[in-house]
Design an enzyme around this catalytic site. Structure first.
Site, short mmCIF file in Angstrom:
data_model
loop_
_atom_site.label_atom_id
_atom_site.label_comp_id
_atom_site.label_asym_id
_atom_site.label_seq_id
_atom_site.Cartn_x
_atom_site.Cartn_y
_atom_site.Cartn_z
N GLU A 65 0.83 -1.20 0.00
CA GLU A 65 0.00 0.00 0.00
C GLU A 65 0.87 1.26 0.00
OE1 GLU A 65 -3.17 0.03 -0.36
OE2 GLU A 65 -3.96 -1.88 0.32
N ARG A 110 0.60 3.81 -3.28
CA ARG A 110 -0.06 5.08 -3.01
C ARG A 110 0.94 6.20 -2.77
NH1 ARG A 110 -5.80 3.77 0.00
NH2 ARG A 110 -5.73 1.50 -0.19
N ASP A 155 -5.27 -10.15 -7.92
CA ASP A 155 -5.54 -9.34 -9.11
C ASP A 155 -4.33 -8.71 -9.77
OD1 ASP A 155 -5.24 -7.75 -6.88
OD2 ASP A 155 -7.11 -6.65 -7.12
N GLU A 184 -12.35 0.23 -10.12
CA GLU A 184 -11.98 -0.71 -11.18
C GLU A 184 -12.88 -0.65 -12.40
OE1 GLU A 184 -9.92 -1.57 -7.63
OE2 GLU A 184 -12.11 -1.59 -7.90
N THR A 217 -1.23 0.62 -10.29
CA THR A 217 -2.50 0.06 -9.82
C THR A 217 -3.28 1.02 -8.95
OG1 THR A 217 -3.47 -2.03 -9.02
CG2 THR A 217 -1.71 -1.04 -7.70
#
Length: 664
Positions: A220, A224, A363, A513, A600
């Site tokens: 994360e 980010r 994913d 998404e 992502t």
């Protein structure tokens, strides 16, 4: 090809920009509490079900802020502008919900001081009714961003998490990480929001410090924080979208390099698979506190774009090599048909269990195989991606009844076992990703003219379209017009309902998404249906997730109209969902897909030639060897590998949710 500055980016020297800044400085679009926060109270306040945003960080409550001077400054505006702010909020919502079919072609909604002159300066072609409509709608997305940002700035500035209903903020570490601010900076650059960008840049320069004795989630923090800083550097330096950065052009890069150096300790595992967490001060990697100590496969394999770009910028191979090794270790496990289990041990480099899914914890492994190839041109990753997609089509793609919607199922016990018709909303990145793998970012029309276009490309194009329809239907079947976190597709021929939503899966976390795929599908196909679907979804967000007094929040259930609100604004609402809406409604020369690759977390990074300093540092086993090992693995499916498997793994041991986790 070299990326030229799009003709439709904002001009920061335009006099209209000054009017825009003045408008938002004086509008006071967020007003004081009016009791709405008491409707929900503390129902979702436990760390187990709500916050913070990722799983491996202890929960900290922050009743005070070190940034009080900023809040006091905003409070001065609020005391003077309460009435005007309420009026602006009401008027903006009115414009959002008015019937689009009856909109006058020359009318533009109230939004950041927009007018005809500004619209034409943003757009690179002649004004047409269709173009005007989409520019109009794009401005409303910008309004939504500013309503969200103003609420956060007013009530939780400097905090990592924002609760719009109760108008409070909390920290993920004692000092805070700049979670929301850093994640949203490049969105402000793309939208041309000069004043809030300056406010954010000042905070990064004066208050952001990663010198904290605190564990953080490796994944994360990379996607980010590191991704946000690197994207900000790219947009500010290459495309001059942050004029204030001229005084300190290396600000974002310096912060990124400092953070990356602290994250490197996560890769110092016996296997090279990064630990789930790392202490920012000591650099010590920490095993996952759940899942038997195993790292999430998706998380360990979704660090490469950021680290490779940083290597390019810094001229240092260490970032590239550390992140690259994780993919090599996974591939040397010889996953069956390219489908990887969703957990892997950092200590041994071996997969835990056999569960296969393209939703949570699986994913973005597949996403980054393709995007590593797009970013640097490395053919090895294209080979791995195509192998995995062949496995997806062979084992996971199914049809529902009675409408025959195409969906991607799960294999809870691994390849060769019974499928589960469960599909996370997270899987809806796949339609756009599949088509991106077909065209490499060009349009379908251009790609079809290439000699490389063949039967596989035709099949993948059709699959992308069918999956996109299914993801849209996940929104279309609910009372709110918003999708649940998880849906089940009916595989019984006698059934009469294609999509089944269970109450515990009906929450909506403002996820991006589907909007991401709509954006990619629109860019590559030119079919306006994807824009229309996106506009319908955007209106549903505006109607149901708007908070009285400003801001937007996640929802408890999309099955109820009106839904109850969760009192949490995810950082990806600003970094991804609204950004992708904005790009969906923008002209196509804004961040062309042939020039950039989105990480992502929707942070755009440039494609680049890695030579001469960097190259793929490993090669795959020969195909005949890989085939033999695959056969052995299928035959041994009932063996010791399954002992660690937890059939309830999708919820067990989850302290808090993260981007690639489900929330229950």
């Amino acid at each position: 090809m070299a990326f030229s500055i799009p003709r439709n980016v904002p001009s920061f020297t335009n006099p209209q920009r000054q009017s825009e800044d003045a408008y938002w400085a004086s509008s006071g679009s967020i007003h004081k509490p009016a009791g709405v926060q008491n409707r929900i109270g503390g129902i979702f306040r436990s760390a187990a079900s709500d916050l913070p945003l990722y799983k491996d960080k202890p929960y900290y409550s922050s009743s005070s802020s070190t940034y009080g001077y900023r809040r006091r400054r905003w409070d001065m505006f609020l005391r003077k502008r309460v009435a005007v702010g309420a009026l602006v909020f009401i008027v903006v919502l009115y414009w959002w919900f008015r019937p689009t079919e009856t909109e006058p072609s020359d009318q533009i909604p109230i939004s950041l001081g927009s007018d005809k002159k500004k619209d034409s300066s943003w757009f690179s072609s002649d004004s047409k009714k269709a173009d005007k409509k989409w520019l109009d709608r794009r401005e409303r997305v910008k309004d939504a961003f500013m309503l969200s940002w103003d609420a956060y700035s007013t009530y939780a500035w400097g905090f990592d998490e924002f609760h719009p209903v109760t108008r409070t903020g909390t920290q993920m570490t004692p000092k805070g990480l700049g979670w929301i601010i850093v994640d949203a900076i490049d969105t402000m650059m793309i939208m041309g929001l000069h004043q809030p960008l300056a406010h954010a840049r000042e905070w990064v320069q004066t208050a952001l410090s990663y010198d904290q004795d605190q564990e953080v989630n490796t994944f994360e923090t990379t996607i980010r924080m590191l991704g946000g800083l690197l994207s900000a550097h790219y947009l500010a330096t290459t495309h001059k979208l942050d004029p204030g950065s001229k005084q300190d052009p290396d600000l974002y890069l310096d912060k990124a390099a400092d953070l990356a150096d602290r994250l490197l300790g996560a890769y110092n595992s016996p296997s090279g698979i990064p630990f789930a967490s790392v202490n920012l001060k000591t650099g010590k990697g920490v095993e996952s506190h759940a899942d038997g100590g195993a790292s999430s496969t998706a998380e360990a394999a979704t660090l490469q774009l950021e680290m490779k770009y940083l290597s390019k910028l810094m001229g240092e191979q260490v970032y590239w090599q550390k992140a690259e090794k994780a993919i090599r270790v996974m591939d040397e496990n010889h996953p069956t048909d390219g489908l990887v289990p969703i957990f892997i041990y950092a200590t041994t480099g071996k997969f835990r269990g056999s569960e296969i899914r393209l939703g949570s914890r699986g994913d973005s492994y597949y996403e980054y195989l393709l995007k590593q190839h797009l970013q640097t041109g490395e053919p090895l990753y294209a080979e791995m991606y195509q192998e995995s997609m062949a496995g997806v089509k062979k084992h996971l793609v199914h049809k529902s009844y009675p409408s025959k919607f195409t969906f991607i199922a799960e294999l809870p016990m691994g390849v060769g076992t019974n499928v589960s018709p469960k599909m996370d909303h997270l899987v809806c990145f796949m339609p756009g990703n599949i088509l991106l793998g077909v065209t490499n970012g060009t349009t379908v029309a251009e790609a079809k003219r290439s000699p490389a276009w063949g039967k596989r490309e035709d099949e993948d194009l059709q699959l992308a379209k069918e999956l996109m329809r299914s993801c849209y239907e996940m929104y279309n079947v609910t009372k709110t017009g918003l999708a649940p976190e998880i849906a089940f597709f009916n595989m019984d021929e006698s059934g009469n309902q294609d999509i089944i939503i269970k109450s515990q899966d009906a929450h909506n976390l403002q996820r991006p998404e589907t909007v991401e795929s709509l954006f990619l599908m629109w860019r590559m196909t030119g079919d306006e249906i994807y824009r229309e679907w996106g506009w319908k979804i955007f209106k549903a967000f505006m109607k149901h997730s708007a908070v009285e007094g400003g801001g937007f929040t996640s929802l408890n259930s999309v099955l109820n109209d009106p839904p109850t609100q969760r009192d949490n604004m995810e950082s990806f609402w600003l970094a991804e969902t609204l950004k992708y809406f904005y790009l969906l409604f923008s002209p196509n020369d804004l961040l062309p897909l042939t020039d950039v690759v989105f990480n992502t977390e929707a942070h755009p990074l440039p494609r680049f030639d890695p030579k001469p300093l960097f190259k793929t540092g490993w090669s795959r086993a020969k195909k005949i060897e890989r085939t033999t090992i695959k056969k052995i693995k299928v035959e041994d499916q009932e063996g010791p590998e399954l002992k660690d498997h937890d059939p309830e793994g999708r919820s067990h041991g989850m302290e808090v949710k993260g981007k690639h986790e489900e929330s229950h």
